[in-house]
Design an enzyme around this catalytic site. Structure first.
Site, PDB file in Angstrom:
ATOM      1  N   LYS A  64       0.837  -1.201   0.000  1.00 51.34           N
ATOM      2  CA  LYS A  64       0.000   0.000   0.000  1.00 51.34           C
ATOM      3  C   LYS A  64       0.872   1.251   0.000  1.00 51.34           C
ATOM      4  O   LYS A  64       0.657   2.185  -0.765  1.00 51.34           O
ATOM      5  CB  LYS A  64      -0.915  -0.005   1.244  1.00 51.34           C
ATOM      6  CG  LYS A  64      -1.924   1.096   1.238  1.00 51.34           C
ATOM      7  CD  LYS A  64      -2.507   1.335   2.602  1.00 51.34           C
ATOM      8  CE  LYS A  64      -1.489   1.983   3.493  1.00 51.34           C
ATOM      9  NZ  LYS A  64      -1.949   2.602   4.698  1.00 51.34           N
ATOM     10  N   ASP A 114      -6.333   1.063   1.076  1.00 51.78           N
ATOM     11  CA  ASP A 114      -6.317   1.153   2.537  1.00 51.78           C
ATOM     12  C   ASP A 114      -7.705   0.777   3.052  1.00 51.78           C
ATOM     13  O   ASP A 114      -8.551   0.315   2.283  1.00 51.78           O
ATOM     14  CB  ASP A 114      -5.887   2.558   3.002  1.00 51.78           C
ATOM     15  CG  ASP A 114      -6.962   3.598   2.703  1.00 51.78           C
ATOM     16  OD1 ASP A 114      -7.965   3.266   2.030  1.00 51.78           O
ATOM     17  OD2 ASP A 114      -6.804   4.746   3.151  1.00 51.78           O
TER      18      ASP A 114
END
Ligand code: SF4
Length: 209
Positions: free
Chosen positions: A117, A135
């Site tokens: 991420k 996320d």
């Protein structure tokens, strides 16, 4: 990109005209540090922390040289400070050893202390690359809307990449974050104020609160 997804992208854009990265940074490396700090912490708090932190250290070399106790003290208020300090130290050492900050996604992902991420955010925001960082907001909102139907962030990322044109990925990430942050909250989504009710599986299935 089908008509339904084009509509969702357009409506999200109408609702969140300012959707963009809310972290303050002066270099791709500083963004990397800010993204590491942002896990389980608000961008607002991260910006308060980095304003002071970057006065003490702003390059990978600075962070390698900084004692971990000093770093922990400076980032204490963002939570999980042991892990975050270790990740920043490891990423910094990795960058110094590798001869500089990587500019591609694969290189970013290979840095120690840097997850998928984080690498995607830095690649998209600092370098203008096409990537979707998933996320908690992106995961929740895209699965509620039905533009993904996945059990993991990785699966969600793959499905979003397949469903949206590549040049939309970076901005879609910000739109979904803004929607999750300001409208489609985890506990009480503000469906009354949402322009996406007709497109939303979660709403249509009677999950509104
Ligand atoms: S209708 Fe409600 S659940 Fe669906 S995206 Fe909008 S705020 Fe979220």
């Amino acid at each position: 990109m089908n008509a339904q997804n084009e509509k969702i992208y357009r409506l999200l854009g109408e609702m969140h005209k300012d959707a963009d990265c809310e972290l303050d940074f002066g270099s791709p490396f500083q963004l990397l540090v800010a993204v590491i700090l942002s896990a389980q912490c608000t961008d607002k708090r991260v910006n308060m922390i980095t304003e002071e932190l970057f006065k003490h250290a702003s390059t990978p070399e600075d962070f390698v040289a900084m004692p971990v106790e000093e770093l922990e003290k400076l980032i204490f208020s963002c939570g999980f400070y042991h892990n975050k300090a270790r990740a920043i130290k490891e990423a910094s050492a990795s960058i110094v050893e590798g001869g500089g900050m990587p500019t591609d996604r694969e290189g970013l992902m290979k840095l120690r202390g840097v997850g998928r991420k984080t690498a995607n955010v830095v690649y998209a925001v600092a370098y203008g690359g096409n990537a979707i960082a998933v996320d908690t907001h992106v995961f929740r909102v895209s699965n509620r809307l039905g533009i993904a139907s996945a059990k993991t962030p990785e699966e969600t990322e793959r499905q979003l990449m397949a469903a949206f044109d590549e040049d939309k990925w970076g901005h879609l990430h910000h739109l979904l974050i803004f929607h999750g942050r300001y409208t489609c909250h985890s506990q009480k989504p503000d469906c009354a104020a949402c322009l996406l009710k007709e497109e939303c599986n979660y709403y249509k299935n009677g999950q509104k609160v």
